[in-house]
Design a protein around this motif. Structure first.
Motif, mmCIF file in Angstrom:
data_model
loop_
_atom_site.group_PDB
_atom_site.id
_atom_site.type_symbol
_atom_site.label_atom_id
_atom_site.label_comp_id
_atom_site.label_asym_id
_atom_site.label_seq_id
_atom_site.Cartn_x
_atom_site.Cartn_y
_atom_site.Cartn_z
ATOM 1 N N TYR A 201 17.778 -1.712 38.312
ATOM 2 C CA TYR A 201 17.571 -0.561 37.435
ATOM 3 C C TYR A 201 18.880 0.180 37.166
ATOM 4 O O TYR A 201 19.084 0.705 36.065
ATOM 5 C CB TYR A 201 16.504 0.363 38.014
ATOM 6 C CG TYR A 201 15.126 -0.254 37.973
ATOM 7 C CD1 TYR A 201 14.417 -0.333 36.775
ATOM 8 C CD2 TYR A 201 14.534 -0.796 39.108
ATOM 9 C CE1 TYR A 201 13.157 -0.916 36.716
ATOM 10 C CE2 TYR A 201 13.274 -1.383 39.062
ATOM 11 C CZ TYR A 201 12.600 -1.440 37.859
ATOM 12 O OH TYR A 201 11.360 -2.023 37.806
ATOM 13 N N ARG A 202 19.779 0.211 38.133
ATOM 14 C CA ARG A 202 21.077 0.852 37.909
ATOM 15 C C ARG A 202 21.881 0.069 36.877
ATOM 16 O O ARG A 202 22.498 0.651 35.974
ATOM 17 C CB ARG A 202 21.860 0.942 39.221
ATOM 18 C CG ARG A 202 23.207 1.595 39.007
ATOM 19 C CD ARG A 202 23.827 2.126 40.259
ATOM 20 N NE ARG A 202 25.057 2.818 39.899
ATOM 21 C CZ ARG A 202 26.167 2.711 40.580
ATOM 22 N NH1 ARG A 202 26.212 1.999 41.687
ATOM 23 N NH2 ARG A 202 27.257 3.350 40.191
ATOM 24 N N ALA B 232 20.565 0.765 33.466
ATOM 25 C CA ALA B 232 21.028 2.071 32.973
ATOM 26 C C ALA B 232 22.468 1.992 32.476
ATOM 27 O O ALA B 232 22.798 2.565 31.418
ATOM 28 C CB ALA B 232 20.904 3.116 34.074
ATOM 29 N N HIS C 64 22.555 0.209 29.144
ATOM 30 C CA HIS C 64 22.040 1.072 28.080
ATOM 31 C C HIS C 64 22.990 2.218 27.751
ATOM 32 O O HIS C 64 22.893 2.807 26.670
ATOM 33 C CB HIS C 64 20.655 1.598 28.442
ATOM 34 C CG HIS C 64 19.587 0.557 28.303
ATOM 35 N ND1 HIS C 64 18.284 0.800 28.645
ATOM 36 C CD2 HIS C 64 19.620 -0.721 27.852
ATOM 37 C CE1 HIS C 64 17.565 -0.284 28.424
ATOM 38 N NE2 HIS C 64 18.361 -1.228 27.940
ATOM 39 N N GLN C 65 23.900 2.544 28.661
ATOM 40 C CA GLN C 65 24.934 3.524 28.326
ATOM 41 C C GLN C 65 26.041 2.893 27.488
ATOM 42 O O GLN C 65 26.665 3.567 26.671
ATOM 43 C CB GLN C 65 25.512 4.138 29.597
ATOM 44 C CG GLN C 65 24.564 5.123 30.254
ATOM 45 C CD GLN C 65 25.156 5.754 31.488
ATOM 46 O OE1 GLN C 65 26.349 5.632 31.767
ATOM 47 N NE2 GLN C 65 24.318 6.430 32.248
#
Length: 104
Positions: free
Chosen positions: A61-62, A65, A68-69
C-alpha cells in the motif's frame, strides 16, 4: 525510464523493495484485447506494465501511494486483490496510471 524514476523516488522516500521489473504488451495481446473487449486502440491502457515486489502487505500500500504521487491514477482501473484475493489465492494490487507520452 519509468523504472528508473520509480527506483529514484523509492530511494528518496526510503521505500524498501525486493524487485522492480517491466514489460511492454505484445502486439498480438493488444489486438486480442481490442477484439475480445470490442475496444479501440485508444481504449487500451495497459501497454506497458511494471511489477514491484515488496516484503509485506503494508509495503504494498505504501508503494501504491508513492506511485500515485508520481502519476495520476485512472479511477476506474484499480484492483485490490489483497483485500479480496482471487479464488486461487493470488494477492496483489493493480493500478493503471496516466503518464506523459514521453515516459516509457
Amino acid at each position: 525510464m519509468i523504472i528508473d524514476l520509480v527506483k529514484e523516488k523509492f530511494k528518496e522516500k526510503k521505500v524498501e523493495w525486493i524487485d522492480i521489473s517491466g514489460r511492454a504488451k505484445y502486439f498480438y495481446s493488444i489486438y486480442a484485447k481490442m477484439i475480445s473487449d470490442k475496444k479501440s486502440f485508444d481504449e487500451i491502457y495497459d501497454l506497458v506494465a511494471i511489477r514491484i515486489i515488496v516484503k509485506s502487505v503494508p509495503d504494498c500500500y505504501r508503494v501504491l501511494a508513492e506511485i500515485h504521487q508520481l502519476w495520476k491514477p485512472i479511477p476506474t482501473r484499480f484492483k485490490d486483490y489483497i483485500a479480496v484475493p482471487k479464488s486461487n489465492g493470488y494477492q496483489s494490487l493493480h493500478t493503471d496510471i496516466a503518464t506523459p507520452f514521453n515516459v516509457v
